[in-house]
Design an enzyme around this catalytic site. Structure first.
Site, PDB file in Angstrom:
ATOM      1  N   ARG A 138      23.626  28.658 -33.568  1.00  0.00           N
ATOM      2  CA  ARG A 138      23.383  28.456 -32.140  1.00  0.00           C
ATOM      3  C   ARG A 138      21.895  28.611 -31.836  1.00  0.00           C
ATOM      4  NH1 ARG A 138      28.341  28.650 -30.383  1.00  0.00           N
ATOM      5  NH2 ARG A 138      27.670  28.257 -28.256  1.00  0.00           N
TER       6      ARG A 138
ATOM      7  N   GLU B  23       6.231  37.209 -31.693  1.00  0.00           N
ATOM      8  CA  GLU B  23       5.762  36.482 -30.513  1.00  0.00           C
ATOM      9  C   GLU B  23       4.550  35.614 -30.863  1.00  0.00           C
ATOM     10  OE1 GLU B  23       6.895  39.600 -30.086  1.00  0.00           O
ATOM     11  OE2 GLU B  23       7.541  39.914 -27.999  1.00  0.00           O
TER      12      GLU B  23
ATOM     13  N   TYR C 184       9.788  40.836 -35.448  1.00  0.00           N
ATOM     14  CA  TYR C 184       9.245  40.319 -34.179  1.00  0.00           C
ATOM     15  C   TYR C 184       8.084  39.380 -34.484  1.00  0.00           C
ATOM     16  CZ  TYR C 184      11.305  42.112 -29.918  1.00  0.00           C
ATOM     17  OH  TYR C 184      12.116  42.307 -28.850  1.00  0.00           O
TER      18      TYR C 184
END
Ligand code: DSN
Length: 429
Positions: A232, A53, A51
């Site tokens: 993608r 952020e 993670y």
């Protein structure tokens, strides 16, 4: 996939079957491609475990020693490829990237002027059934009936009438080059911001085969997985003055943690795209699209706009007596995969439109050239004729499709695709 086969044989089986499909079929969906094995490795890496952020040096979680480097490298490569002032590589894909631009630069209810979906635009360019047309006032321009080219006079007229806050240029089914300079002049004339969505043509832009919007547009969005041949994902490039607003709109405005494995895969794709080999690949994409359009015309199809200047060809299936949906479904049965598509001034609904859209990035990645394009056009014409022939029953049609699928597979066996794993005898493993 040994571990996967052991832990989850059903999913392993579906992935194997999809690999087989991607090998056996001629993939003509204009937005699809084959990524390299290097891109697959980065995308399937342990970076998926992290993670992060925030942005490099300003994260809300610790342990970013390597994630920061991956994201910074990806950004540096994007800047070098496109000449952008500021880059955000965190959008999950093209639609979220476009939405982040709206969040950054617009207020709900502001007017957006974009190319209509039916004329080759994208849902997120102000179409009424997308958030871009629900929360904002979508006004749509189109192409000219006589030339199939964007009606720049209409863009200017609508801009002056509606005074949009944002003008969008870009498309998902428009076979011509875009005049970014002209769009910029129209936007400046009415005090609008200009956003270019180059999702489809980004690979051609990098290779210098399509104009680059960077000097003209305030913001440029793209996906990474079409002609650019990455995994993608999405990306926003902008002038420095919009950097803070764009970054805040992506995180924390719309998204949480970026998909670091995808960022790594995109960075690898950018490294590949900076090579002379990629430039040659992009030139072959366009050469193949032109050859495909010409061959289809030779077989009796009406090609929308009379040809192509980029990687895609829009075909009026009704010129062969079938609907776009009928042709696309019959082609799939015959081993050639495309999507049905509305064509400009279509009188038919989106689920039963008059056209199909074809593209050459994937076939070019596996080494197809103009000769193979001729074969594809001939098989497509055969499929269309059989489908249109009311005298043929379903079984007779299916027999023809199966025969063509056999020829398609034989052709594909001679062209191993990037990213798929082949054994010593060239057999897919
Ligand atoms: N779905 C993509 C395409 O096929 O063009 C656009 O988002």
């Amino acid at each position: 996939m040994e571990s996967l086969a052991q832990v989850d044989p059903e999913i392993a089986q579906f992935i194997r079957a999809e690999s087989r499909r991607q090998h056996d079929k001629i993939r003509l969906i204009a937005s699809e491609n084959y990524v390299s094995h290097a891109v697959l490795e980065a995308t399937g890496s342990v970076l998926t475990n992290k993670y992060s952020e925030g942005y490099a040096g300003k994260r809300y979680y610790e342990g970013q020693q390597y994630i920061d480097k991956v994201e910074e490298l990806c950004i540096a490569r994007a800047k070098a490829l496109f000449g952008a002032e500021h880059v955000n590589v965190q959008p999950y894909s093209g639609s979220p990237a476009n939405q982040a631009v709206f969040v950054a630069l617009l207020k709900p209810g502001d007017t957006i002027l974009g190319l209509s979906l039916a004329h080759g635009g994208h849902l997120t360019h102000g179409d009424g059934i997308s958030v871009s047309g629900m929360y904002y006032q979508g006004v749509q321009y189109g192409v000219r009936r006589d030339t199939g080219e964007i009606d720049y006079e209409e863009v200017e007229r609508l801009a002056q009438e509606h005074r949009p806050r944002l003008i969008i240029c870009g498309h998902s089914a428009y076979p011509r080059l875009l005049d970014f300079e002209r769009f910029a002049a129209i936007a400046q004339g009415v005090g609008a911001l200009l956003m270019a969505d180059i999702a489809h043509v980004a690979g051609l832009v990098v290779a210098g085969l399509h104009p680059n919007p960077i000097p003209h547009a305030d913001v440029v969005t793209t996906t990474s997985h079409k002609s650019l041949r990455g995994p993608r994902g999405g990306m926003i490039m902008c002038r420095t003055q919009y950097a803070e607003a764009i970054d805040k709109a992506v995180f924390p405005g719309l998204q949480g943690g970026p998909h670091n494995h995808t960022t790594a895969g995109i960075a690898v794709a950018f490294k590949e795209a900076a090579t002379p080999e990629f430039r040659a690949y992009a030139a072959r994409i366009v050469e193949n699209a032109k050859a495909l359009a010409a061959s289809l015309q030779g077989e009796g199809f009406r090609v929308v706009g009379g040809g192509t200047q980029n990687h895609l060809v829009v075909v009026d299936a009704t010129s062969m007596g079938v609907t776009g949906r009928q042709l696309a479904k019959a082609m799939d049965a015959a081993g050639m995969v495309c999507n049905f598509n509305r064509i400009p001034f279509d009188t038919q609904p989106a689920l039963h439109p008059s056209g199909v859209r074809l593209g050459t990035p994937a076939t070019t990645s596996r080494g197809f050239g103009p000769q193979e394009m001729e074969k594809i056009a001939a098989w497509m014409a055969q499929v269309a004729r059989v489908r249109a022939d009311e005298g043929q029953d379903l079984e007779a049609r299916k027999k023809v499709y199966r025969e063509i699928a056999g020829h398609v597979k034989a052709l594909c066996d001679g062209f191993p695709a990037p990213g798929l794993l082949y054994g010593p005898e060239g057999r897919l493993v």
